[in-house]
Write an enzyme that holds these catalytic residues in place. Structure first.
Site, PDB file in Angstrom:
ATOM      1  NE  ARG A 143       6.803  -1.249  10.524  1.00  0.00           N
ATOM      2  CZ  ARG A 143       5.640  -0.412   9.858  1.00  0.00           C
ATOM      3  NH1 ARG A 143       5.713  -0.132   9.120  1.00  0.00           N
ATOM      4  NH2 ARG A 143       4.557  -1.337   9.905  1.00  0.00           N
ATOM      5  CE  LYS A 167      -2.267  -1.126   4.091  1.00  0.00           C
ATOM      6  NZ  LYS A 167      -1.722  -2.409   4.552  1.00  0.00           N
ATOM      7  NE  ARG A 181       6.986  -3.699   5.993  1.00  0.00           N
ATOM      8  CZ  ARG A 181       6.085  -2.743   5.945  1.00  0.00           C
ATOM      9  NH1 ARG A 181       5.590  -2.866   5.079  1.00  0.00           N
ATOM     10  NH2 ARG A 181       5.089  -3.288   7.667  1.00  0.00           N
ATOM     11  NE  ARG A 203      -4.456  -1.255  10.109  1.00  0.00           N
ATOM     12  CZ  ARG A 203      -3.407  -1.171   8.842  1.00  0.00           C
ATOM     13  NH1 ARG A 203      -3.428   0.970   8.891  1.00  0.00           N
ATOM     14  NH2 ARG A 203      -2.008  -1.623   9.890  1.00  0.00           N
ATOM     15  NE  ARG A 247       1.782  -5.443  11.093  1.00  0.00           N
ATOM     16  CZ  ARG A 247       2.161  -5.103  10.272  1.00  0.00           C
ATOM     17  NH1 ARG A 247       3.561  -5.804  10.014  1.00  0.00           N
ATOM     18  NH2 ARG A 247       2.007  -3.744   9.909  1.00  0.00           N
TER      19      ARG A 247
HETATM   20  P1  AMP Z   1       0.725  -0.041   9.290  1.00  0.00           P
HETATM   21  O1  AMP Z   1       1.638   0.953   9.248  1.00  0.00           O
HETATM   22  O2  AMP Z   1      -0.813   0.756   9.029  1.00  0.00           O
HETATM   23  O3  AMP Z   1       0.682  -1.115   9.445  1.00  0.00           O
HETATM   24  O4  AMP Z   1       0.446   0.408  10.844  1.00  0.00           O
HETATM   25  C1  AMP Z   1       1.057   0.005  11.527  1.00  0.00           C
HETATM   26  C2  AMP Z   1       0.090   0.058  13.208  1.00  0.00           C
HETATM   27  O5  AMP Z   1      -0.082   1.390  13.918  1.00  0.00           O
HETATM   28  C3  AMP Z   1      -0.753  -1.070  13.176  1.00  0.00           C
HETATM   29  O6  AMP Z   1      -0.605  -2.495  13.325  1.00  0.00           O
HETATM   30  C4  AMP Z   1      -1.966  -0.886  14.342  1.00  0.00           C
HETATM   31  O7  AMP Z   1      -1.334  -0.859  15.434  1.00  0.00           O
HETATM   32  C5  AMP Z   1      -1.279   0.870  13.844  1.00  0.00           C
HETATM   33  N1  AMP Z   1      -2.492   1.635  13.506  1.00  0.00           N
HETATM   34  C6  AMP Z   1      -2.460   2.750  11.844  1.00  0.00           C
HETATM   35  N2  AMP Z   1      -3.459   2.500  11.314  1.00  0.00           N
HETATM   36  C7  AMP Z   1      -4.668   2.446  12.232  1.00  0.00           C
HETATM   37  C8  AMP Z   1      -5.961   2.199  12.191  1.00  0.00           C
HETATM   38  N3  AMP Z   1      -6.294   3.410  10.975  1.00  0.00           N
HETATM   39  N4  AMP Z   1      -6.457   2.010  13.593  1.00  0.00           N
HETATM   40  C9  AMP Z   1      -6.403   1.002  14.294  1.00  0.00           C
HETATM   41  N5  AMP Z   1      -4.542   1.134  14.682  1.00  0.00           N
HETATM   42  C10 AMP Z   1      -3.645   1.808  13.233  1.00  0.00           C
END
Ligand code: AMP
Length: 215
Positions: free
Chosen positions: A160, A13, A127, A88, A171
Site C-alpha cells: 500500500r 488491529k 506488509r 481515531r 502515520r
Molecule cells: P487504515 O487502513 O486504518 O490504516 O486507514 C488508512 C487511511 O484511511 C488512514 O491513513 C486515513 O487517511 C484514513 N482513515 C481510516 N480511518 C479513519 C478515521 N477513523 N478517521 C480519519 N481517517 C481515517
C-alpha cells in the site's frame, strides 16, 4: 459484543479483529477498508477521502462520523462488531459516545494493542496486501506461499502507498498526536483493556481472548 480495537498502525488491529470475529460472532468494521472501497469505486466520498489517505493524513471527522452513523445505527447495523481504525480522534470518540447515548446502546470494551515504535516500522514496511481480495500478508512472519501472489485468490500482492517507510513514519506521528489521547479518554470509562501486542499474532490473540472471556 461491541468492541473497539485501538492501537498504532501496524499493531495488528485488522489481524486480531478477524480472529475475535471468528470466536465471538461479530463482524469487523474497518474505516480504512470502507474508505479504500469508496476510493476504488470512485464515489463522491472516495474522491473526498483519497487526497488525505495518500498523504497518510486523517480524513475529516465530519465525513467519518456521517459514514459510521449509517454503518452502526442504520437498518443493516450488525448486533456484534469490532471497530477497527475508528474512532481515531477525540472529536470522533465524543461523536461516537453521543451516538451510543442517542441510540441507547453501549460498548463492552476497548482493547488497546500496545506495541513498540521500532517493531511497528519493521512490521509495516514488510506488509503486503492482495489487490483483489484485501488479504493481508507480512513478508517476515506471514509470507504468501508464492512470492507476490495471494494464497486465497491468486491476486497480485502489492505494498500500500501508505506502507512506504516515509508515510509510515508520518502515520505514526499522526497517531501520537491525534489518536493516543483516546487512551486517556477511554481509560476514564473504566472499559479500556491494555494488551501486550509485541509478540506474534497467535500469542497476542491469546492475551486478548483472556481479557474478553473475563468480561
Ligand atoms: P487504515 O487502513 O486504518 O490504516 O486507514 C488508512 C487511511 O484511511 C488512514 O491513513 C486515513 O487517511 C484514513 N482513515 C481510516 N480511518 C479513519 C478515521 N477513523 N478517521 C480519519 N481517517 C481515517
Amino acid at each position: 459484543m461491541k468492541l473497539i480495537i485501538l492501537g498504532p498502525p501496524g499493531a495488528g488491529k485488522g489481524t486480531q479483529a478477524q480472529k475475535i470475529c471468528d470466536d465471538f460472532n461479530a463482524v469487523q468494521i474497518s474505516t480504512g477498508d470502507i474508505l479504500r472501497a469508496e476510493v476504488s469505486n470512485n464515489t463522491e466520498l472516495g474522491k473526498k477521502a483519497q487526497s488525505y489517505m495518500d498523504k497518510g493524513e486523517l480524513v475529516p471527522d465530519k465525513i467519518i462520523l456521517g459514514m459510521m452513523e449509517k454503518k452502526l445505527f442504520g437498518e443493516e447495523a450488525p448486533s456484534g462488531y469490532i471497530l477497527d481504525g475508528f474512532p481515531r480522534t477525540i472529536p470522533q470518540a465524543e461523536g461516537l459516545t453521543e451516538l451510543y447515548e442517542e441510540h441507547k446502546e453501549e460498548l463492552d470494551a476497548i482493547i488497546l494493542l500496545d506495541v513498540d515504535r521500532q517493531e511497528i516500522v519493521r512490521r509495516l514496511t514488510a506488509r503486503r496486501v492482495c489487490k483483489e481480495c484485501n488479504q493481508v500478508y507480512n513478508l517476515e512472519f506471514m509470507p504468501p506461499e508464492e512470492e507476490g501472489v495471494c494464497d486465497e485468490c491468486g491476486g497480485e500482492l502489492i505494498q500500500r502507498d501508505d506502507d512506504k517507510e516515509e508515510t509510515v513514519l508520518n502515520r505514526l506521528d499522526v497517531y501520537e498526536e491525534e489518536t493516543s489521547p483516546l487512551v486517556d479518554y477511554y481509560s476514564k470509562t473504566g472499559k479500556l483493556e491494555k494488551v501486550d501486542a509485541n509478540g506474534g499474532p497467535d500469542e497476542v490473540y491469546d492475551n486478548i481472548k483472556e481479557v474478553l472471556e473475563s468480561l
